[in-house]
Each structure stands twice: as structure tokens, then as C-alpha cells.
Design a protein around this motif. Sequence first.
Motif: not given
Lengths: 248, 316
Positions: B23, B160, B19, B156-157
Motif C-alpha cells: 500500500w 497492511g 501488506g 496481508a493487504l
Amino acid sequence: MTALPLATEKKLGLVIDLDTCVGCQACVTSCKEWNTGGYSAPLSDEQPYGADPHGAWLNRVHSYEAGDGAKGRTVHFPRSCLHCETPACVTVCPTGASYKRGEDGIVLVNPDTCIGCKLCSWACPYGAREYDYTDGIMKKCTLCIDRIYNETLSPEDRQPACVRACPTGARHFGDLGDKESAVSKLVAARGGYDLLPELGFKPTNKYLPPRPRKVEATTRAAPTEAISASDGSPAERLFAWVDKVLSA
Amino acid sequence: MNPAYSVILFTTASGAGYGLLVWLAIAVLLGSVAPSGALAAAGLVLALALITTGLLSSTLHLGRPERAWRAVSQWRTSWLSREGVLALATYVPTGLWLLVQWFSPSIWWIVPAFLALLAAAGALATVWATGMIYQSLPTIRAWSEPLVAPVYVLLALATGGVVLALLQAVFGSPWQVMAIVAAVLLVAAAIAKWLYWHRIDTAPRSWTVESATGLGSIGRVRPLEPPHSQPNFVMREMGYAVARKHASTLRMLSLGAGFVAPALLLVLAASLPPVPATFAALAATLGVAVGVITERWLFFAEAQHVVTLYYGAERV
């Protein structure tokens, strides 16, 4: 390769008769005995004499109660790999250690390439694969691949150890892809069925249902009335009188 | 299902790492993080550390870790193999991106941008493959839900994003936008997770011991005698059960401490000066760690395997 063969030449498998299985566990122990020295060797046990003994076995026999009252019965239920036609345990394998043989449909694990990730055991609905904690790899029924083609054994011994050991003839081995084979005819005659067919893995092994009970066997009650056995002799009449007095 | 700590650590740590990678790539492509500054380098190193820790931890649950390399061979059929291939493939652009930053920071911007794009795509694909390992198993009803892989990606996003907001605050780079984005992602992840729990709670439990044994025509089936005196591998691995009461408490803990509270902290951090904002982001990161580890533990502990029917479960 974990890609499945489109079709297999034979569909070798077992037919298990739930009517005649007596739950003696002979198939379980003979399986363990043969396979701990054969293709799947070793079949390790953890703490065999300790507080929490457990180990890798390829065949397990459960006992269930089914139905209630007069219909109720005990059913012994052997459970091992069903050598499915579309086994998810093979396709999920990341290393190719799990495979289904094109020539006879047997599902095997290559003990030299299995990494012991256990994903195949998650994919199997039948609990057929067991992890060997000592060996670090998965173990499963091989349909006694080292017996059935073994020309050093006498012909009658060229069948899986469990089939050979069964004292009641509840286990049958053969080609379920051949409609004329003895096992296929048995399945047709007795209404053999698949376990959990709704999951769609198309098991090769078939189970024969317990035969329906004879009506008399379940409805005939033990005699409850006193048996009147007097033959009219004075002694019998005396006993009858004593019985009557004592029963009053 | 048995919640193996190595797999929980793997999916949460590498999830956060992937993640972060996504980003970081987006921030670099949008120009909000300098492609060859200290922040980008620190972010890349941290992402690689999280990913690598996770991957190494995942090999701990293997019976034969020395053979792990074989797992990249069966990508045609196995999601686990695909995950391995994608995880290894993602190292290539990520490592090159880091090298470019280190040794030739003045290189034409399109090179790191292209590598960042590849790394982000690889990261997303890897997390998707992780989710699909579970989602593709019809034997576990709670996992063969269409929300499973999307929730893996969303978590995960979100995790992260929280880590990148923290890094930006630590490096004194503008963190406000990332903090708000991460807060929104956390709320979205909480909603998705809540929907998932609702779905698994209300899903019909249509598999029965009668269909597992085929004995339903006789009547109700119940176990009389087990095949072994002590739990075997199947029961130890697949028979793990968590009390429903504890599960609902843990769900609340996960949502509250792991998603809602960190989202509020991040919104707060967006309006604070750098030093208190850093502490707020740090608190949010710790909360997210607790929340996502609890969520992952529940993901395993609450999942009931169909094989438990043979061992006393009436319906699954």
C-alpha cells in the motif's frame, strides 16, 4: 537436491505380511536399537523414565480390529517409511536435506543439513517422519542403508534390522522394481497393495492382506449339548440317573 | 495441526508488513504519499520491523535455526524455499528505497518509484509463497483448498492497509481514502474467509481408516491398541484437535472483532477529525490484530491431517 530422480535403477523396499504379523514389536525395538547407533544416530527419547516418555522411532506397530462377528479379526499393522516413488516429503524440503537416491530409490535425510522445519512431516500422509527433539532434526527409516550394503556383516545380515528380527517372517526386503525378485513375486501372488493410493505418492513398500479365514474355523461352534458317554454299564447308568436328577 | 505460536506470529506480522509495503508503494506511485517524506520513511521502517520480527520468529520453530540459511537452496521444488528466497530478495529494493529516502531525497522520482514497484511485487510474491506452502499439501484437506493462498494475500493487504490508514492519521496526512479502502478489504477478506470455512465444513471426508490400512475388505476398522503409550511427535504435531463448538465461537470472534468491527471503525474514522480518527484507526488496528491472530490459530487448529486416520480418526 529435492528434485526427484526420473527413475531409479532399483526400487528397494519392504513387503509386510499382515496375515502373519503377530504384533510382537520385535521389529520396532530392533529398528530402534540398530538405528540409534547407525546412520540415524541418535534416536533420542524424551523423559524416558518420566511422566511423559516419548521419542523418535522409525517403525511403529498398530493393532486394529477389522470386521465384525465371524469375519472380525485382529490385525497388527507395522507402519514405517514406504520409500515412495514420488515422495512429497522430498520436494517440500527447503534445504535439500531430504532426498531420494537414484540408484536404489531409498529416501533419506542428510543429518548435517536438515534444519528441523518439520514441513516434510506435514507432507507425509503415513506419519513416517519423526522429529528428534534433542537432535533438532527429522529422523526416518533408512531401510538400514548401513546394513544392506555393509560388507563387514555376514550376507544373511545384510537386510534391514526389522526384517532380520521378525520371528514370523512377516517382513520381506528386496527390489520391487524387478518383476522377477522374490518380493515382487510375493506381492503378485498375495495381492499386495499400496496404502492410500488415492494420494498418488506411489509407495514402494507393499502390504499383503490377511488371508481369508477358512469357513470351518469361523462357523464351528463350541459343543453345547451334554456329552452322552454312557457305555451301558451299571455304574454309568447310575451316573446318568444322578445327572438327570441333578439337572432336573 | 499444532498451532505453533512462532508460525502464527510470523505469518500475521510479516503478512501485515508486506501488506503495508504494497500500500505504501501504491500510495507513493499514486502521489498520495510523498516519496521522501517522514510518513513514507516511518511506513518503511514499520513494514521492515514487522517483516523482520516475523521472519526471525519463524526461525524459532526450527530445530537448527543456525542452519536456516540453507533454506534458500531448493526453490526449484519447495514453496518454503521460494518463500525464503522471495523474502530475502524483497529486502533489496525495500532497503534501497529506504536508503534513497534517507540520503538522497532529491533524487529523480523515478528511482524511488521503481524501487517501490519492485518492493510491492516482492511483497505480494512472498505472501503468495507463504500461502502456497500450505495450499500445496494434499495431506491436509483444509489447506489444499484453492482459496488458501488468495486469502493469505487478501489478509496481508487488509491488515497492511489498516496499518497505513493508522499511520496516515497519526502523521496528519489524508487518511480517508486508505481507511475506506482498508474497510472494503476487510469486508472482502471476511467474505473470503467465510467462504473458506463453508468449503472446509462441507468438503467430503472421503479418506477413511479403511483406505489408510487397506483393511476395508474385511469390514469396519477400528483401533485396538496404539503403538505407544504416550503421544509421539506425529500425534503432537499432526493430531492437534479443537472442539467444534469452540471453533465456531472463535470464528465468530475473529469475523466480528477482527473484520466487521474494524471495518465499521475505519468508515467512522474517515468521517472524523484527525485526533478522534487516529483513535478509531488505532482501535481498528488492535481489533484486526486480535482477529487475524485468531484466524491464523484456527487455520492450524481446524486442519486435520490424513495421518490421524492411523490414530483413531474414522474419516478425514
